[in-house]
Scaffold this motif. Structure first.
Motif, short mmCIF file in Angstrom:
data_model
loop_
_atom_site.label_atom_id
_atom_site.label_comp_id
_atom_site.label_asym_id
_atom_site.label_seq_id
_atom_site.Cartn_x
_atom_site.Cartn_y
_atom_site.Cartn_z
N LEU A 90 -19.19 11.55 -21.17
CA LEU A 90 -17.64 12.32 -21.08
C LEU A 90 -17.63 13.07 -22.32
N ASP A 91 -18.49 13.35 -23.07
CA ASP A 91 -18.47 14.58 -24.21
C ASP A 91 -18.05 15.57 -23.57
N GLY A 92 -17.13 16.43 -24.29
CA GLY A 92 -16.82 17.62 -23.90
C GLY A 92 -15.46 17.74 -23.18
N THR A 93 -14.84 16.50 -22.76
CA THR A 93 -13.73 16.57 -21.87
C THR A 93 -12.44 16.56 -22.97
N VAL A 94 -11.47 17.18 -22.50
CA VAL A 94 -9.96 17.29 -23.04
C VAL A 94 -9.69 16.01 -23.45
N ALA A 95 -9.49 15.21 -22.38
CA ALA A 95 -8.92 13.81 -22.44
C ALA A 95 -9.68 13.17 -21.20
N VAL A 96 -9.28 11.62 -21.30
CA VAL A 96 -10.01 10.76 -20.39
C VAL A 96 -8.75 9.62 -20.06
N PHE A 97 -8.41 9.36 -18.98
CA PHE A 97 -7.53 8.19 -18.64
C PHE A 97 -8.17 7.14 -17.84
N GLU A 98 -7.85 5.82 -18.22
CA GLU A 98 -8.55 4.80 -17.46
C GLU A 98 -7.64 3.53 -17.10
N GLY A 99 -7.94 3.13 -16.16
CA GLY A 99 -6.90 2.08 -15.56
C GLY A 99 -6.90 1.85 -13.97
N ASP A 100 -5.98 1.14 -13.41
CA ASP A 100 -5.88 0.77 -12.09
C ASP A 100 -5.39 1.76 -11.34
N LEU A 101 -6.29 2.43 -10.32
CA LEU A 101 -5.66 3.28 -9.42
C LEU A 101 -5.27 2.92 -8.26
N SER A 102 -3.83 3.20 -7.87
CA SER A 102 -3.41 2.73 -6.56
C SER A 102 -3.31 4.05 -5.63
N VAL A 103 -3.92 4.08 -4.55
CA VAL A 103 -4.39 5.19 -3.46
C VAL A 103 -3.33 4.75 -2.37
N PHE A 104 -2.36 5.78 -2.02
CA PHE A 104 -1.33 5.41 -1.20
C PHE A 104 -1.84 5.89 0.31
N PRO A 105 -1.40 5.37 1.33
CA PRO A 105 -2.09 5.54 2.79
C PRO A 105 -2.01 6.99 3.32
N ALA A 106 -1.30 7.95 2.58
CA ALA A 106 -1.57 9.30 2.79
C ALA A 106 -2.65 9.93 2.38
N ALA A 107 -3.35 9.35 1.48
CA ALA A 107 -4.51 10.13 1.06
C ALA A 107 -5.62 10.02 1.91
N SER A 108 -5.66 9.23 3.12
CA SER A 108 -6.71 9.25 3.87
C SER A 108 -6.70 10.62 4.89
N ASP A 109 -5.63 11.20 4.91
CA ASP A 109 -5.70 12.30 5.49
C ASP A 109 -5.91 13.60 4.65
N THR A 110 -6.86 14.39 4.96
CA THR A 110 -7.28 15.31 4.07
C THR A 110 -7.15 16.83 4.90
N THR A 111 -6.31 16.56 6.25
CA THR A 111 -6.25 17.78 6.73
C THR A 111 -5.27 18.99 5.88
N GLY A 112 -5.96 20.24 5.63
CA GLY A 112 -5.32 21.24 5.14
C GLY A 112 -5.57 20.97 3.39
N LEU A 113 -6.44 20.14 2.97
CA LEU A 113 -6.84 19.54 1.52
C LEU A 113 -6.72 21.15 0.50
N GLY A 114 -7.44 22.21 1.13
CA GLY A 114 -7.55 23.15 0.18
C GLY A 114 -6.55 24.07 0.18
N GLU A 115 -5.51 23.88 0.79
CA GLU A 115 -4.32 24.93 0.86
C GLU A 115 -3.15 24.02 -0.01
N ARG A 116 -3.24 22.95 -0.43
CA ARG A 116 -2.40 22.12 -1.18
C ARG A 116 -2.03 22.51 -2.60
N GLN A 117 -0.89 22.34 -2.99
CA GLN A 117 -0.69 22.47 -4.56
C GLN A 117 -0.80 20.84 -5.05
N TYR A 118 -1.53 20.77 -5.86
CA TYR A 118 -1.37 19.45 -6.23
C TYR A 118 -0.84 19.45 -7.91
#
Length: 216
Positions: A90-118
């Protein structure tokens, strides 16, 4: 100012969202700058897979992150930052954060992924009145859920360790279906923005909001 406050709103409310229906895994969020970026080989070497990644083209908040131009969210088989050999990837990163990731049900729908604002929000809480914070979160969430065009909660990283900057309490990932939807929500919900400003002053010591898209 509308942009600034709305970033705060989306970060705050997901932090109060229930993770009861979310899948969980060990994960890292990595921020890169310029020519430095994540490769599939790096992810494999870390024992990770890419959950979400893409460019960062704007940031706002009370804290300034050192010019990130790309982000990556990785789910990993085992902790990364505690391992010196893994950290070397990970050398060269600005920052890295680690922990437990909770992924909500909506994440399974990737329709229009490229159009989204994240939006990725880094949040630091003062913890001076947790009961009131929870109550304020519930109020904000209830109001937002009744408004057209509100954001979607996708994932929440409960941060345990960090590299490159002070450890935040959380990194949250939300999206609007389009950038136009995000702008319209900001323009049409000034009352929510004002309540968020009040929340920030009461409960946060610092926050940064990174705006981008998803390439994966």
């Amino acid at each position: 100012m509308k942009l600034f406050n709305t970033f705060a709103a989306v970060g705050i409310i997901i932090a109060g969202a229930s993770a009861a229906n979310a899948s969980q895994s060990n994960a890292i969020v990595a921020l890169y700058h310029g020519a430095n970026s994540l490769t599939e080989q790096t992810a494999q070497d870390l024992g990770c897979s890419v959950y979400r990644s893409g460019p960062v083209f704007a940031q706002q908040g009370s804290l300034k992150v050192e010019e990130p131009t790309n982000y990556a969210v990785l789910t990993c088989d085992s902790p990364v930052l505690a391992n010196p050999d893994a950290r070397a990837h990970l050398d060269g990163t600005v920052a890295v954060f680690e922990g437990d990731l909770s992924v909500f049900p909506a994440a399974s729908d990737t329709t229009g992924l490229g159009e989204r604002q994240y939006i990725l929000k880094l949040g630091y809480y003062n913890n001076s009145d947790i009961n009131q914070r929870d109550a304020d979160l519930a109020t904000l969430g209830s109001i937002a859920d009744q408004r057209d065009g509100h954001w979607t909660n996708e994932a929440f990283l409960n941060v345990d360790d960090a590299m490159g900057m002070a450890t935040p309490d959380e990194v949250v990932v939300i999206y609007y279906d389009t950038a136009e939807q995000a702008t319209a929500f900001r323009d049409n919900n000034q009352d929510i923005l004002e309540q968020v400003g009040t929340f920030n002053r009461a409960h946060l010591t610092g926050f940064a909001y990174l705006v981008g898209k998803a390439a994966k």
